[in-house]
Design a protein around this motif. Structure first.
Motif, PDB file in Angstrom:
ATOM      1  N   ILE A  13       0.842  -1.202   0.000  1.00  0.00           N
ATOM      2  CA  ILE A  13       0.000   0.000   0.000  1.00  0.00           C
ATOM      3  C   ILE A  13       0.874   1.248   0.000  1.00  0.00           C
ATOM      4  N   ARG A  66      -2.001   9.308   2.122  1.00  0.00           N
ATOM      5  CA  ARG A  66      -0.619   8.927   2.464  1.00  0.00           C
ATOM      6  C   ARG A  66      -0.261   9.313   3.885  1.00  0.00           C
ATOM      7  N   TRP A  69      -1.983   6.894   6.168  1.00  0.00           N
ATOM      8  CA  TRP A  69      -1.351   5.580   6.084  1.00  0.00           C
ATOM      9  C   TRP A  69       0.022   5.580   6.758  1.00  0.00           C
TER      10      TRP A  69
END
Length: 182
Positions: A13, A66, A69
């Motif tokens: 990911i 982002r 994450w």
């Protein structure tokens, strides 16, 4: 929380978000017309401007994902490095993230303050939420153009550093962001 990457590599990911961001930034840069407002907003350039604005909004959304994450995932351990490398890496990454927000936001607010709606493929038209303040819009648009150049140069430096790590230092910094070979 289970992490889906090893201590030496980013997970799939994180890698996908990284490379998709790089592709979108480069595509937005290539699609940028630049120049005076009358040229950018001319009807014959609508398609290119809409593409650029769509890519820019996609970058903004992707960098938000982002950030979330990155808070959930761990950064791989690259092993010991000289302090200057660690600091320059942190500074470069910090500046890249800052620019990934600043470049699209200066474009959005610049367009709105110039009195233009945003036009994208996904949301159609996003009108300005406030009255035009043209001088501020012009200033933000100039900042946007400069920051767009800066992010490309900084991304190039980032890529050159990764290649330096791979080919000269022969460490795992670049490999950590590449998909595994089967």
């Amino acid at each position: 929380m289970a992490h889906i990457r090893s201590s030496e590599r980013y997970g799939g990911i994180a890698q996908a978000l990284h490379w998709l961001t790089a592709i979108l930034v480069l595509a937005a840069f290539i699609a940028a017309e630049g120049g005076p407002e009358s040229r950018v907003y001319s009807p014959e350039r609508d398609g290119q401007r809409i593409l650029h604005e769509s890519l820019g909004l996609a970058v903004l959304a992707l960098v938000a994902v982002r950030i979330v994450w990155r808070r959930l995932d761990r950064v791989p351990d690259h092993g010991p490095m000289p302090r200057w490398m660690t600091l320059s890496s942190a500074l470069t990454h910090g500046l890249l993230y800052l620019l990934l927000f600043a470049v699209p936001l200066t474009a959005i607010f610049g367009a709105w303050w110039q009195g233009h709606a945003l036009n994208t493929y996904l949301f159609a038209e996003i009108p300005a939420p406030f009255a035009p303040f043209h001088d501020l819009g012009d200033a933000l648009t100039e900042i946007h153009e400069t920051l767009g150049d800066v992010i490309i140069w900084l991304a190039g430096l980032h890529a050159a550093a990764a290649l330096f790590h791979h080919f000269i230092l022969r460490d795992k910094v670049l490999v950590a962001m590449l998909p595994r070979r089967k």
